[in-house]
Design a protein around this motif. Structure first.
Motif, short mmCIF file in Angstrom:
data_model
loop_
_atom_site.label_atom_id
_atom_site.label_comp_id
_atom_site.label_asym_id
_atom_site.label_seq_id
_atom_site.Cartn_x
_atom_site.Cartn_y
_atom_site.Cartn_z
N UNK A 127 3.50 -15.81 -5.63
CA UNK A 127 2.32 -15.57 -6.47
C UNK A 127 2.25 -14.11 -6.89
N UNK A 128 2.45 -13.22 -5.95
CA UNK A 128 2.42 -11.79 -6.26
C UNK A 128 3.55 -11.40 -7.22
N UNK A 129 4.71 -11.99 -7.02
CA UNK A 129 5.84 -11.69 -7.91
C UNK A 129 5.51 -12.10 -9.34
N UNK A 130 4.95 -13.28 -9.49
CA UNK A 130 4.59 -13.77 -10.83
C UNK A 130 3.54 -12.87 -11.48
N UNK A 131 2.51 -12.54 -10.72
CA UNK A 131 1.44 -11.74 -11.30
C UNK A 131 1.87 -10.31 -11.59
N UNK A 132 2.66 -9.72 -10.73
CA UNK A 132 3.12 -8.36 -11.00
C UNK A 132 3.98 -8.30 -12.25
N UNK A 133 4.78 -9.33 -12.49
CA UNK A 133 5.58 -9.37 -13.71
C UNK A 133 4.69 -9.43 -14.94
#
Length: 201
Positions: free
Chosen positions: A37-43
């Motif tokens: 989830x964090x990876x998706x949002x940071x991108x």
């Protein structure tokens, strides 16, 4: 006025994994789900770098807008609940208004609202419409992800179950936001984890 920066956006977005995910799955979000989830949002938030920012009220929706019929011009509109204002993406308050959390806004009215804003911005001078529409989708997805978590928290922690009736509307708004091509990867992630499925809580 403080900035609505990446940390603030992620704190809000995390409300979905902190509260909504446990409510629909029966257990806390796993470390792998949270990391993904964090990876998706940071991108996605990377894409907002350098985009236009302005004063954002953060709760710019119908319950906080007062019609003052005895006034004229812009003075006919009164605004309350702006104490949490920040400096952030200009698209945020547009998304807040066009996807009202407590009143169902049809896709047609959402489009009319968005078109009116875009037309006014073009009339005012140089305006990057494509960048704005992408920012709008990102902010709409962030806001509605946050609201799913907040409304569950209001029921679980604060004993206010009546907020749960709004969840189908918020999921619908979230699906609309995730239809933007720039959010395709996030949409796949939400689908893979059942975050957009209709369900009773």
């Amino acid at each position: 006025v403080p900035p609505f920066d990446r940390d603030a956006m992620m704190i809000e977005a995390d409300l979905l994994v902190d509260w909504y995910v446990p409510a629909i799955s029966g257990s806390p979000a796993s470390d792998s789900l949270r990391a993904g989830y964090h990876k998706q949002w940071n991108a996605l938030l990377d894409r907002l770098q350098g985009r236009e920012v302005t004063l954002m009220l953060r709760d710019f929706h119908s319950p906080n807008i007062i019609w003052r019929g005895d006034r004229s011009g812009h003075d006919r509109l009164g605004i309350v609940d702006f104490q949490d204002a920040l400096i952030g993406p200009c698209a945020y308050d547009v998304a807040s208004l066009a996807m009202d959390a407590r009143v169902t806004i049809s896709p047609e009215i959402e489009k009319q609202t968005l078109d009116a804003y875009v037309t006014a911005r073009h009339a005012a001078g140089a305006f990057d419409e494509a960048s704005f529409l992408e920012s709008y989708a990102v902010m709409a997805a962030q806001r509605n992800s946050k609201i799913l978590g907040i409304f569950v928290r209001l029921e679980k922690r604060d004993g206010k179950p009546y907020y749960l009736k709004h969840l189908p509307r918020i999921r619908d708004y979230l699906r609309r936001a995730l239809s933007h091509p720039a959010l395709a990867s996030l949409r796949e992630f939400y689908d893979a984890h059942g975050l957009l499925e209709e369900r009773a809580l």
